[in-house]
Design an enzyme around this catalytic site. Structure first.
Site, PDB file in Angstrom:
ATOM      1  N   ARG A   1       0.815  -1.208   0.000  1.00 16.64           N
ATOM      2  CA  ARG A   1       0.000   0.000   0.000  1.00 16.64           C
ATOM      3  C   ARG A   1       0.857   1.271   0.000  1.00 16.64           C
ATOM      4  NH1 ARG A   1      -5.427  -0.798   1.231  1.00 16.64           N
ATOM      5  NH2 ARG A   1      -5.506   1.120   2.441  1.00 16.64           N
TER       6      ARG A   1
ATOM      7  N   ALA B   1      -5.669   9.204  17.982  1.00 18.16           N
ATOM      8  CA  ALA B   1      -4.286   8.771  17.804  1.00 18.16           C
ATOM      9  C   ALA B   1      -3.599   9.597  16.727  1.00 18.16           C
ATOM     10  CB  ALA B   1      -4.244   7.287  17.454  1.00 18.16           C
ATOM     11  N   LYS B   2      -4.285   9.817  15.607  1.00 18.18           N
ATOM     12  CA  LYS B   2      -3.694  10.616  14.536  1.00 18.18           C
ATOM     13  C   LYS B   2      -3.577  12.087  14.931  1.00 18.18           C
ATOM     14  CE  LYS B   2      -2.832   7.632  11.220  1.00 18.18           C
ATOM     15  NZ  LYS B   2      -1.429   7.302  10.867  1.00 18.18           N
TER      16      LYS B   2
ATOM     17  N   TYR C   1      -9.066   6.146  16.701  1.00 18.06           N
ATOM     18  CA  TYR C   1      -8.138   6.334  15.585  1.00 18.06           C
ATOM     19  C   TYR C   1      -7.887   7.828  15.357  1.00 18.06           C
ATOM     20  CZ  TYR C   1      -6.495   6.696  10.767  1.00 18.06           C
ATOM     21  OH  TYR C   1      -5.792   7.025   9.629  1.00 18.06           O
TER      22      TYR C   1
ATOM     23  N   ASP D   1      -3.418  11.903   8.986  1.00 16.62           N
ATOM     24  CA  ASP D   1      -4.708  11.675   8.347  1.00 16.62           C
ATOM     25  C   ASP D   1      -5.464  12.988   8.414  1.00 16.62           C
ATOM     26  OD1 ASP D   1      -7.592  10.862   8.020  1.00 16.62           O
ATOM     27  OD2 ASP D   1      -6.742   8.846   8.023  1.00 16.62           O
TER      28      ASP D   1
END
Length: 245
Positions: A14, A156-157, A153, A140
């Site tokens: 990826r 965390a980002k 998530y 992100d």
């Protein structure tokens, strides 16, 4: 980038593989980290070494094991003699609706997206300072604009984005630290987003299309190769989605 060495985490597949190929094409030696995808990592190493002998290698590590992270750095330096850049790409991504969050998913999402980049950068910092090198963290767009159903998530980002700016302060002036924040580039494995959700996401980009892994890889290359006066910044590679949310 000729003669320089770059360590890329989560580089077997990826986005990580695209970043590794882009930096290798720029002339760098690349160390590919992987956790489980040994066949893919070894195939990519063979592909890159067929182009330029002894220019790529791979290492296995579980980034949730903090004690293993200095070894990644030490083995990279032992293999190539130096470390000029670190790309913290490896990431876990899955939904965590409130009410179902436990310590296991906390450890996974915080561990892969925030804790590992911190401790890996800390281990790499002396080598990066000696090389006047750089770090690129893959964050992100939802670090700043949360995605429903993914609070852990996103947190965390968001932490990784804050860490990017904090480390830029801590490691200046010898090491630059920046981030690239992807928008709709590659859909998650496992069919997490159905066709209707994907269409809605793309419809909210100004360019009306999804991006490709090379868009992220080129942004990383710019930050490592050409952006000598940029640190503490994030580049959103999202087709204008964040301008339209």
């Amino acid at each position: 980038m000729s003669g320089k060495t770059i360590l890329v985490t989560g580089a077997a597949r990826r986005l990580g593989a695209a970043i590794a190929r882009e930096m290798h094409a720029a002339g760098a030696n690349v160390m590919l980290h992987y956790r489980q995808a040994s066949a893919a990592a070894e195939a990519l190493v063979a592909e890159l070494n067929a182009t330029r002998r002894s220019s790529a290698a791979c290492l296995q590590a579980d980034l949730l094991d903090v004690e293993s992270l200095p070894r990644l750095v030490a083995d990279t330096v032992a293999r190539f003699g130096r470390l000029d850049a670190l790309v913290n790409n490896a990431s876990s991504f899955f939904p965590t609706p409130v009410g179902g969050i436990d310590l296991a998913v906390w450890d996974d999402l915080i561990g892969s997206n925030l804790r590992a980049p911190l401790f890996l950068t800390q281990a790499a910092a002396p080598h990066l300072a000696a090389a006047r090198g750089a770090v690129v963290n893959i964050t992100d767009i939802h670090a700043e604009r949360p995605l429903a159903g993914y609070p852990l998530y996103c947190a965390a980002k968001a932490g990784l984005l804050g860490l990017t700016r904090a480390l830029a302060v801590e490691l200046a002036p010898l090491v630059r630290v920046n981030a690239v924040a992807p928008g709709p580039i590659l859909w998650p494995d496992g069919g997490i987003f159905d066709d209707a959700t994907r269409e809605d996401i793309v419809a909210h980009t100004l360019l009306q299309r999804a991006g490709c892994p090379q868009d992220i890889a080129r942004a990383v290359r710019y930050l490592l190769e050409d952006a000598s006066y940029i640190t503490g910044q994030v580049i959103n590679v999202d087709g204008g989605r964040t301008a339209h949310l």
